[in-house]
Scaffold this active site. Sequence first.
Site, mmCIF file in Angstrom:
data_model
loop_
_atom_site.group_PDB
_atom_site.id
_atom_site.type_symbol
_atom_site.label_atom_id
_atom_site.label_comp_id
_atom_site.label_asym_id
_atom_site.label_seq_id
_atom_site.Cartn_x
_atom_site.Cartn_y
_atom_site.Cartn_z
ATOM 1 N N GLU A 123 -0.392 20.973 -28.007
ATOM 2 C CA GLU A 123 -0.656 21.250 -26.592
ATOM 3 C C GLU A 123 -2.087 21.289 -26.331
ATOM 4 O OE1 GLU A 123 -0.367 21.314 -22.958
ATOM 5 O OE2 GLU A 123 1.611 21.069 -23.700
ATOM 6 N N ASP A 133 6.880 15.386 -25.882
ATOM 7 C CA ASP A 133 7.560 16.171 -24.700
ATOM 8 C C ASP A 133 6.025 16.124 -23.612
ATOM 9 O OD1 ASP A 133 8.616 17.175 -22.281
ATOM 10 O OD2 ASP A 133 8.461 19.165 -23.245
#
Length: 283
Positions: free
Chosen positions: A108, A158
């Site tokens: 991330e 995602d």
Amino acid sequence: MAANNIWHEKLYSGLGQYFSIDHILCHIQTKHQDLIIFKNHALGHIMALDGIVQTTESDEFIYHEMLTHIPLLTHGAPKSVLIIGGGDGGVLREVSRYKMIERITMVEIDEQIIRLCKKYLPNHSAGAYKDARLTLILDDAANFVKKTNQKFDVIISDSTDPTGPGKNLFSIEFYKECKKCLNDDGIFASQNGVSFLQNKETIQIYQKLKDSFNNVHFYQAAIPTYYGGIMIFALASNYPYLNQTDILTAKDRCAKEKLKFRYYNPAIHANSFALPQYLLNML
């Protein structure tokens, strides 16, 4: 964006959706993007990045279950999973439910998303960040897949829409690097937006994936938060039977892991690859 207690999404030009704001929980500029989390009486807590809704408390389970369980149960025996983005923790929560998985890596770029979602959207991750199998890496995922020597059974992207920090995650270079990070029977999955309103992006992504993988299939789910019709997900691999997991096989694989769901079920798995004709015509 947030005037008179009304927040307007700015994903599309000329049309869109609005949300009433009961209370703004946080609104900051991170190192990478504008982040707001606010409460709406209909959908609960809502997070948006750069003016685009990413997730809501009310319907996140549809998105996260479909993005996660379709690739994992299609593979059938994943041991290692790479999650790209997903700082809200929803995909991580679903991945961590599989006892057969031995290694979870999550990349991330924005640490603030993780921190604030733990605080204001705690049910998204539901404690999954404490999973001992997890290795959390704060980095640009495009940089990570280019440099890593690790191999994975499943990669789940995602990401945000193809703007801002998420733009690199829709490039042909990124897809090719992901392919290099997969084992021979590995599977790549990603969200690909609402095809009815993002038809140009849908076609471009499909072409790029076809240039990188031998087999590419789209599947669908209707998610209320994502305005404009069905959301499309991509499944890509060199494995030849990506869209042919039958109901009994999916049911057996769910039973072995003792999985229960709020949206996904084996019949939805098998039938989610049936696409409307306008999308087939586009492709």
